[in-house]
Design a protein around this motif. Structure first.
Motif, PDB file in Angstrom:
ATOM      1  N   ARG A  14       0.842  -1.202   0.000  1.00  0.00           N
ATOM      2  CA  ARG A  14       0.000   0.000   0.000  1.00  0.00           C
ATOM      3  C   ARG A  14       0.876   1.250   0.000  1.00  0.00           C
ATOM      4  N   ILE A  15       0.518   2.165  -0.860  1.00  0.00           N
ATOM      5  CA  ILE A  15       1.256   3.422  -0.966  1.00  0.00           C
ATOM      6  C   ILE A  15       0.273   4.554  -0.687  1.00  0.00           C
ATOM      7  N   GLY A  16       0.663   5.478   0.165  1.00  0.00           N
ATOM      8  CA  GLY A  16      -0.197   6.599   0.526  1.00  0.00           C
ATOM      9  C   GLY A  16      -0.366   7.591  -0.609  1.00  0.00           C
ATOM     10  N   ALA A  17      -1.311   8.495  -0.438  1.00  0.00           N
ATOM     11  CA  ALA A  17      -1.613   9.489  -1.467  1.00  0.00           C
ATOM     12  C   ALA A  17      -0.414  10.396  -1.730  1.00  0.00           C
ATOM     13  N   PHE A  18       0.265  10.834  -0.661  1.00  0.00           N
ATOM     14  CA  PHE A  18       1.421  11.703  -0.856  1.00  0.00           C
ATOM     15  C   PHE A  18       2.537  10.970  -1.589  1.00  0.00           C
ATOM     16  N   ASP A  19       2.758   9.699  -1.246  1.00  0.00           N
ATOM     17  CA  ASP A  19       3.794   8.918  -1.917  1.00  0.00           C
ATOM     18  C   ASP A  19       3.478   8.732  -3.396  1.00  0.00           C
ATOM     19  N   ARG A  20       2.209   8.501  -3.715  1.00  0.00           N
ATOM     20  CA  ARG A  20       1.818   8.377  -5.133  1.00  0.00           C
ATOM     21  C   ARG A  20       2.048   9.699  -5.868  1.00  0.00           C
ATOM     22  N   PHE A  21       1.676  10.808  -5.208  1.00  0.00           N
ATOM     23  CA  PHE A  21       1.879  12.125  -5.814  1.00  0.00           C
ATOM     24  C   PHE A  21       3.370  12.408  -6.008  1.00  0.00           C
ATOM     25  N   ALA A  22       4.181  12.088  -4.999  1.00  0.00           N
ATOM     26  CA  ALA A  22       5.626  12.324  -5.085  1.00  0.00           C
ATOM     27  C   ALA A  22       6.240  11.484  -6.200  1.00  0.00           C
ATOM     28  N   GLU A  23       5.781  10.264  -6.344  1.00  0.00           N
ATOM     29  CA  GLU A  23       6.293   9.391  -7.405  1.00  0.00           C
ATOM     30  C   GLU A  23       5.933   9.947  -8.783  1.00  0.00           C
ATOM     31  N   ALA A  24       4.703  10.412  -8.935  1.00  0.00           N
ATOM     32  CA  ALA A  24       4.277  10.984 -10.219  1.00  0.00           C
ATOM     33  C   ALA A  24       5.071  12.260 -10.522  1.00  0.00           C
ATOM     34  N   ALA A  25       5.261  13.101  -9.519  1.00  0.00           N
ATOM     35  CA  ALA A  25       6.034  14.334  -9.718  1.00  0.00           C
ATOM     36  C   ALA A  25       7.474  14.016 -10.086  1.00  0.00           C
ATOM     37  N   SER A  26       8.018  12.990  -9.480  1.00  0.00           N
ATOM     38  CA  SER A  26       9.389  12.578  -9.789  1.00  0.00           C
ATOM     39  C   SER A  26       9.503  12.103 -11.234  1.00  0.00           C
ATOM     40  N   LEU A  77      11.098  14.944  -4.409  1.00  0.00           N
ATOM     41  CA  LEU A  77      12.140  14.046  -4.897  1.00  0.00           C
ATOM     42  C   LEU A  77      12.820  13.299  -3.753  1.00  0.00           C
ATOM     43  N   GLN A  78      12.968  13.940  -2.602  1.00  0.00           N
ATOM     44  CA  GLN A  78      13.554  13.271  -1.447  1.00  0.00           C
ATOM     45  C   GLN A  78      12.662  12.122  -0.985  1.00  0.00           C
ATOM     46  N   ASN A  79      11.358  12.328  -1.020  1.00  0.00           N
ATOM     47  CA  ASN A  79      10.426  11.266  -0.655  1.00  0.00           C
ATOM     48  C   ASN A  79      10.603  10.062  -1.572  1.00  0.00           C
ATOM     49  N   SER A  80      10.658  10.307  -2.861  1.00  0.00           N
ATOM     50  CA  SER A  80      10.823   9.211  -3.825  1.00  0.00           C
ATOM     51  C   SER A  80      12.162   8.504  -3.637  1.00  0.00           C
ATOM     52  N   GLN A  81      13.220   9.267  -3.417  1.00  0.00           N
ATOM     53  CA  GLN A  81      14.548   8.679  -3.248  1.00  0.00           C
ATOM     54  C   GLN A  81      14.630   7.853  -1.970  1.00  0.00           C
TER      55      GLN A  81
END
Length: 138
Positions: A14-26, A77-81
């Protein structure tokens, strides 16, 4: 589910909404067209000095916008990394644990300890260590 997952199968899918958004932005920010869009914005901004007439206001606008955008992008980007680093570490732990267990079976305990130290896998993180210890006491 383990609080501190060691094996890749213990990591939540499960991935949270912020993590999904951060991944898309990345993904968007790492594309060539995004870079070209940023260059285009600067090229369009440069001649706007004719409209503003005041160089301080002109510089303030671009400095403020770039500071805000940079701050937000660094956070995303830090979240994704961080998530990518954690995923790699979980995979390394699983590989090191498996190789360490095989090395123990083959009588290569020193090599097993060195491998575990090399990837930072502590003895208590082993999936089979507790079973080995409990069977030795019998």
């Amino acid at each position: 589910m383990a609080e501190n997952p060691v094996m890749p199968t213990e990591v939540s899918a499960r991935i949270g909404a912020f993590d999904r958004f951060a991944e898309a932005a990345s993904r968007v920010a790492s594309r060539a067209w995004f870079f070209c869009f940023c260059v285009l914005l600067v090229v369009l901004w440069a001649p706007s000095i004719v409209l503003l007439r005041d160089i301080d206001t002109w510089q303030l606008i671009i400095n403020t916008l770039t500071t805000i955008i940079t701050f937000l992008m660094v956070a995303l980007l830090q979240n994704s990394q961080t998530r990518a680093d954690q995923a790699v570490q979980h995979k390394l732990n699983a590989i090191a644990d498996m190789l360490s267990d095989l090395a123990r079976e083959d009588g290569l305990e020193d090599d097993a300890r060195e491998l575990r130290r090399a990837v930072g896998l502590e003895e208590h993180e082993s999936t089979t260590h507790n079973a080995d210890t409990s069977s030795e006491g019998r």
